[in-house]
Design a protein around this motif. Sequence first.
Motif, PDB file in Angstrom:
ATOM      1  N   LEU A   1     -74.591  20.010  75.796  1.00 54.84           N
ATOM      2  CA  LEU A   1     -74.117  18.796  76.463  1.00 54.84           C
ATOM      3  C   LEU A   1     -73.601  17.805  75.416  1.00 54.84           C
ATOM      4  CD1 LEU A   1     -74.323  17.860  79.502  1.00 54.84           C
ATOM      5  CD2 LEU A   1     -76.359  16.599  78.813  1.00 54.84           C
ATOM      6  N   THR A   2     -74.270  17.800  74.266  1.00 58.49           N
ATOM      7  CA  THR A   2     -73.963  16.848  73.202  1.00 58.49           C
ATOM      8  C   THR A   2     -74.673  17.349  71.943  1.00 58.49           C
ATOM      9  OG1 THR A   2     -74.310  14.563  72.457  1.00 58.49           O
ATOM     10  CG2 THR A   2     -75.974  15.467  73.924  1.00 58.49           C
ATOM     11  N   ASP A   3     -74.477  16.674  70.824  1.00 61.38           N
ATOM     12  CA  ASP A   3     -75.247  16.996  69.617  1.00 61.38           C
ATOM     13  C   ASP A   3     -76.424  16.040  69.449  1.00 61.38           C
ATOM     14  OD1 ASP A   3     -73.794  19.185  68.796  1.00 61.38           O
ATOM     15  OD2 ASP A   3     -72.307  17.955  67.756  1.00 61.38           O
ATOM     16  N   PHE A   4     -76.424  14.969  70.242  1.00 59.50           N
ATOM     17  CA  PHE A   4     -77.479  13.964  70.143  1.00 59.50           C
ATOM     18  C   PHE A   4     -78.032  13.655  71.528  1.00 59.50           C
ATOM     19  CE2 PHE A   4     -74.693  13.352  66.513  1.00 59.50           C
ATOM     20  CZ  PHE A   4     -75.603  13.394  65.472  1.00 59.50           C
ATOM     21  N   TYR A   5     -79.251  14.095  71.748  1.00 59.44           N
ATOM     22  CA  TYR A   5     -79.839  13.961  73.076  1.00 59.44           C
ATOM     23  C   TYR A   5     -80.738  12.736  73.188  1.00 59.44           C
ATOM     24  CZ  TYR A   5     -78.140  18.609  74.148  1.00 59.44           C
ATOM     25  OH  TYR A   5     -77.332  19.682  74.383  1.00 59.44           O
ATOM     26  N   GLY A   6     -80.547  12.002  74.253  1.00 61.01           N
ATOM     27  CA  GLY A   6     -81.508  10.976  74.653  1.00 61.01           C
ATOM     28  C   GLY A   6     -82.139  11.442  75.947  1.00 61.01           C
ATOM     29  N   ARG A   7     -82.997  10.618  76.497  1.00 60.68           N
ATOM     30  CA  ARG A   7     -83.672  10.991  77.740  1.00 60.68           C
ATOM     31  C   ARG A   7     -82.661  11.303  78.849  1.00 60.68           C
ATOM     32  NH1 ARG A   7     -86.947   6.237  79.676  1.00 60.68           N
ATOM     33  NH2 ARG A   7     -84.856   5.505  80.133  1.00 60.68           N
ATOM     34  N   ASN A   8     -81.614  10.492  78.921  1.00 54.29           N
ATOM     35  CA  ASN A   8     -80.624  10.703  79.978  1.00 54.29           C
ATOM     36  C   ASN A   8     -79.945  12.059  79.869  1.00 54.29           C
ATOM     37  OD1 ASN A   8     -81.276   8.200  80.817  1.00 54.29           O
ATOM     38  ND2 ASN A   8     -79.215   7.318  80.623  1.00 54.29           N
ATOM     39  N   GLU A   9     -79.587  12.446  78.650  1.00 57.19           N
ATOM     40  CA  GLU A   9     -78.900  13.718  78.462  1.00 57.19           C
ATOM     41  C   GLU A   9     -79.822  14.885  78.826  1.00 57.19           C
ATOM     42  OE1 GLU A   9     -78.740  11.204  76.237  1.00 57.19           O
ATOM     43  OE2 GLU A   9     -76.673  10.677  76.769  1.00 57.19           O
ATOM     44  N   MET A  10     -81.115  14.753  78.486  1.00 58.70           N
ATOM     45  CA  MET A  10     -82.051  15.829  78.832  1.00 58.70           C
ATOM     46  C   MET A  10     -82.202  15.925  80.345  1.00 58.70           C
ATOM     47  SD  MET A  10     -84.984  15.420  75.921  1.00 58.70           S
ATOM     48  CE  MET A  10     -84.600  14.119  74.779  1.00 58.70           C
ATOM     49  N   ALA A  11     -82.290  14.753  80.984  1.00 57.47           N
ATOM     50  CA  ALA A  11     -82.430  14.749  82.445  1.00 57.47           C
ATOM     51  C   ALA A  11     -81.168  15.285  83.119  1.00 57.47           C
ATOM     52  CB  ALA A  11     -82.740  13.336  82.925  1.00 57.47           C
ATOM     53  N   ILE A  12     -80.013  14.990  82.529  1.00 60.18           N
ATOM     54  CA  ILE A  12     -78.760  15.518  83.096  1.00 60.18           C
ATOM     55  C   ILE A  12     -78.743  17.046  82.991  1.00 60.18           C
ATOM     56  CG2 ILE A  12     -76.254  15.685  82.689  1.00 60.18           C
ATOM     57  CD1 ILE A  12     -76.405  12.651  81.888  1.00 60.18           C
ATOM     58  N   ALA A  13     -79.155  17.549  81.823  1.00 57.76           N
ATOM     59  CA  ALA A  13     -79.203  19.006  81.644  1.00 57.76           C
ATOM     60  C   ALA A  13     -80.156  19.629  82.668  1.00 57.76           C
ATOM     61  CB  ALA A  13     -79.637  19.351  80.218  1.00 57.76           C
ATOM     62  N   GLU A  14     -81.283  18.985  82.893  1.00 54.31           N
ATOM     63  CA  GLU A  14     -82.233  19.514  83.882  1.00 54.31           C
ATOM     64  C   GLU A  14     -81.618  19.493  85.285  1.00 54.31           C
ATOM     65  OE1 GLU A  14     -86.099  17.666  84.050  1.00 54.31           O
ATOM     66  OE2 GLU A  14     -86.710  18.933  85.738  1.00 54.31           O
ATOM     67  N   ASN A  15     -81.029  18.370  85.656  1.00 51.13           N
ATOM     68  CA  ASN A  15     -80.410  18.266  86.986  1.00 51.13           C
ATOM     69  C   ASN A  15     -79.369  19.347  87.210  1.00 51.13           C
ATOM     70  OD1 ASN A  15     -81.652  16.240  88.452  1.00 51.13           O
ATOM     71  ND2 ASN A  15     -80.526  14.628  87.396  1.00 51.13           N
ATOM     72  N   ARG A  16     -78.655  19.654  86.152  1.00 49.51           N
ATOM     73  CA  ARG A  16     -77.563  20.605  86.255  1.00 49.51           C
ATOM     74  C   ARG A  16     -78.054  22.050  86.325  1.00 49.51           C
ATOM     75  NH1 ARG A  16     -72.967  18.950  81.953  1.00 49.51           N
ATOM     76  NH2 ARG A  16     -72.830  17.046  83.184  1.00 49.51           N
ATOM     77  N   HIS A  17     -79.122  22.340  85.607  1.00 49.01           N
ATOM     78  CA  HIS A  17     -79.449  23.753  85.395  1.00 49.01           C
ATOM     79  C   HIS A  17     -80.781  24.224  85.963  1.00 49.01           C
ATOM     80  CE1 HIS A  17     -75.971  24.149  82.796  1.00 49.01           C
ATOM     81  NE2 HIS A  17     -76.363  23.092  82.118  1.00 49.01           N
TER      82      HIS A  17
END
Length: 248
Positions: A96-112
């Motif tokens: 998703l990115t090279d730098f994950y914050g909480r939002n990016e992790m949650a987005i990955a979870e929502n997606r997958h």
Amino acid sequence: MEKRVIVIVMLFGVITLIGCSSNSKSDPYSSTNPPGTSAGHYLRADEFDRLIVEIDYVTGNKPSAANIEVMQSFLEYALAKPKGIEIILDDEIDSLTDFYGRNEMAIAENRHRDMFTEGKTLATYVLYMNGKVAASSIGGSTFYNTSMAVFPEFLTTIADTVSAYTADELISYVTVHEFGHKLGLVDIGSPMQEPHAFRNARGHCSDSTCVMWPTITEASFERYKSDTTFGLGSLCLQDLLENAKPLN
Ligand SMILES: [Zn+2]
Ligand SMILES: [Zn+2]
């Protein structure tokens, strides 16, 4: 002399909703609660007697057979799940990115994420991700009650500079540590029986030889490798044992 090698976790206590949660429609058991709030559901068998673990991983960050074996042994050691614990190595996913914050992790979870808690089966979700957490030196993160992320690419770069452990060992250590948060350590869901909370890092242990200490030390790693308790110190173990007692 102990040296602190790496800060291993970011624990997100306050959860903001990321847009519309697709989880909530198909998932009456909330999987967007704060870390630790499902501790009793992991530790006891009365409400959930089976566990499934869904693993998704970004290309190049697939957990090894040894990583999965350690996860299975740890969960069998710590959890009461008489109907079994099943780990499913599921999808290879895009970065998703090279730098994950909480939002990016949650987005990955929502997606997958595909598997959710249903009936008497508790479901948990583990991401093995590329890159790193935006703040430096964080190798793992527990962001919800049933989900977490581990960062193998980053941990491998650390292991390459420290002879004391291999990348594989480091990835397993961080996986166990993050599961420790899901089990409510320290004092975020499994109440402390004796004071041992780390003052400046919520959810961590004040015993520097314990796997729940906020960074990896030589002593904590040594204990993790040599103990039958996966590096959990006696005070953390005591909290788990107490919370594992059947209700009623
Ligand atoms: Zn931690
Ligand atoms: Zn501890």
